[in-house]
Design an enzyme around this catalytic site. Structure first.
Site, PDB file in Angstrom:
ATOM      1  N   ASP A  16       0.787  -1.213   0.077  1.00  0.00           N
ATOM      2  CA  ASP A  16      -0.232  -0.145  -0.026  1.00  0.00           C
ATOM      3  C   ASP A  16       0.792   1.337  -0.155  1.00  0.00           C
ATOM      4  OD1 ASP A  16      -2.171  -1.470   0.006  1.00  0.00           O
ATOM      5  OD2 ASP A  16      -2.474  -1.461   2.237  1.00  0.00           O
ATOM      6  N   TYR A  17       0.197   2.559  -0.469  1.00  0.00           N
ATOM      7  CA  TYR A  17       0.966   3.491  -0.593  1.00  0.00           C
ATOM      8  C   TYR A  17       1.571   4.008   1.088  1.00  0.00           C
ATOM      9  CZ  TYR A  17       1.461   8.574  -1.255  1.00  0.00           C
ATOM     10  OH  TYR A  17       1.977   9.921  -1.442  1.00  0.00           O
TER      11      TYR A  17
END
Length: 269
Positions: free
Chosen positions: A111-112
């Site tokens: 994920d970011y």
């Protein structure tokens, strides 16, 4: 001595090795008639080709000779997208890998706002094996969460929770480091769904503050600084190849396994 120009392999395997697509995606490209060999469309994924001699094209574009394989361990920082480029202009893994010859790509995503171990390679076959659902590759995370969760809640989460109408596979969730207000948890998964750890913990009201992946299969992040990368050592690559081979053997469909000899005098059941 074997003539490299005469060496043959399956077309779908070559496309996967070349990083064109995963093995399954390569099968679809071939079956859709988008792949030609020496000017003729080929529709059989298992067709034999000579990569060093044949002109192999996908959508009219010739696939160049495959560069030597490269295997990279990257510590993805928070705030970096796990793609080679980002239409929104955010920092990407591609920015961190652009100086590496051979064009390695990430095997999977983080994920970011998740950081940690991201394995990158131009070995398409290995990427496919790491991502294929049947392999259940082990992934280890350290998660900093708000408050101090109850042990019973962690046990229930580990046993499986329902996300998007489907129960998660058994996992391992345990206390790693206790603080006065927050704690670190160790989470081990054998599957990979979108935002899985955050969503699993959220089912019991547990909020993740920070998430770091520290291991993938036999590979460990160690003390690699955020944003830095290094090549896999030969012993690490050997362990990874052995690990995947063992998973492949364990998950091989029953009908592909050698048949046991039938005991004389007893009917097969």
């Amino acid at each position: 001595m074997t003539d490299p120009l005469q060496s043959e392999e399956r077309l779908n395997r070559f496309l996967a090795r070349a990083g064109v697509a995963s093995r399954r995606e390569a099968d679809r490209l071939i079956q859709d008639g988008r792949v030609t060999v020496n000017g003729a469309a080929v529709h059989e994924p298992g067709a034999r080709v000579r990569p060093e001699a044949d002109a192999i094209k996908v959508d009219g574009k010739r696939i160049a000779r495959i560069p030597p394989p490269v295997y990279i361990l990257l510590n993805k920082p928070r705030g970096v997208v796990s793609t080679m480029e980002d239409p929104q202009g955010r920092p990407s893994v591609g920015d961190l890998l652009k100086a590496i010859p051979g064009k390695p790509v990430p095997a999977g995503r983080l994920d970011y706002d998740t950081e940690g171990l991201l394995f990158c390679t131009n070995d398409g076959e290995m990427v496919n094996r790491l991502l294929h659902p049947r392999y259940h590759v082990r992934k280890v995370y350290h998660a900093k969460v708000k408050g101090i969760p109850e042990s019973q809640a962690l046990a229930r989460i580990a046993a499986g929770v329902v996300l998007d109408g489907r129960k998660t596979q058994p996992a391992q969730v345990s206390f790693l480091k206790m603080g006065q207000r927050n704690v670190w948890l160790k989470v081990i998964l054998y599957e990979g769904r979108k935002h899985q750890i955050k969503r699993m913990l959220a089912t019991y009201g547990i909020t993740v503050i920070k998430l770091v992946r520290v291991a993938l299969g036999p590979l460990s992040l160690g003390h690699l600084p955020a944003g830095a990368w290094r090549k896999l050592r030969p012993d690490e690559l050997a362990r990874l190849q052995k690990y995947l081979a063992e998973l492949d053997k364990a998950r091989r469909p029953f009908h592909n396994r050698p048949k046991k000899a039938m005991t004389r005098g007893r009917a097969a059941r």
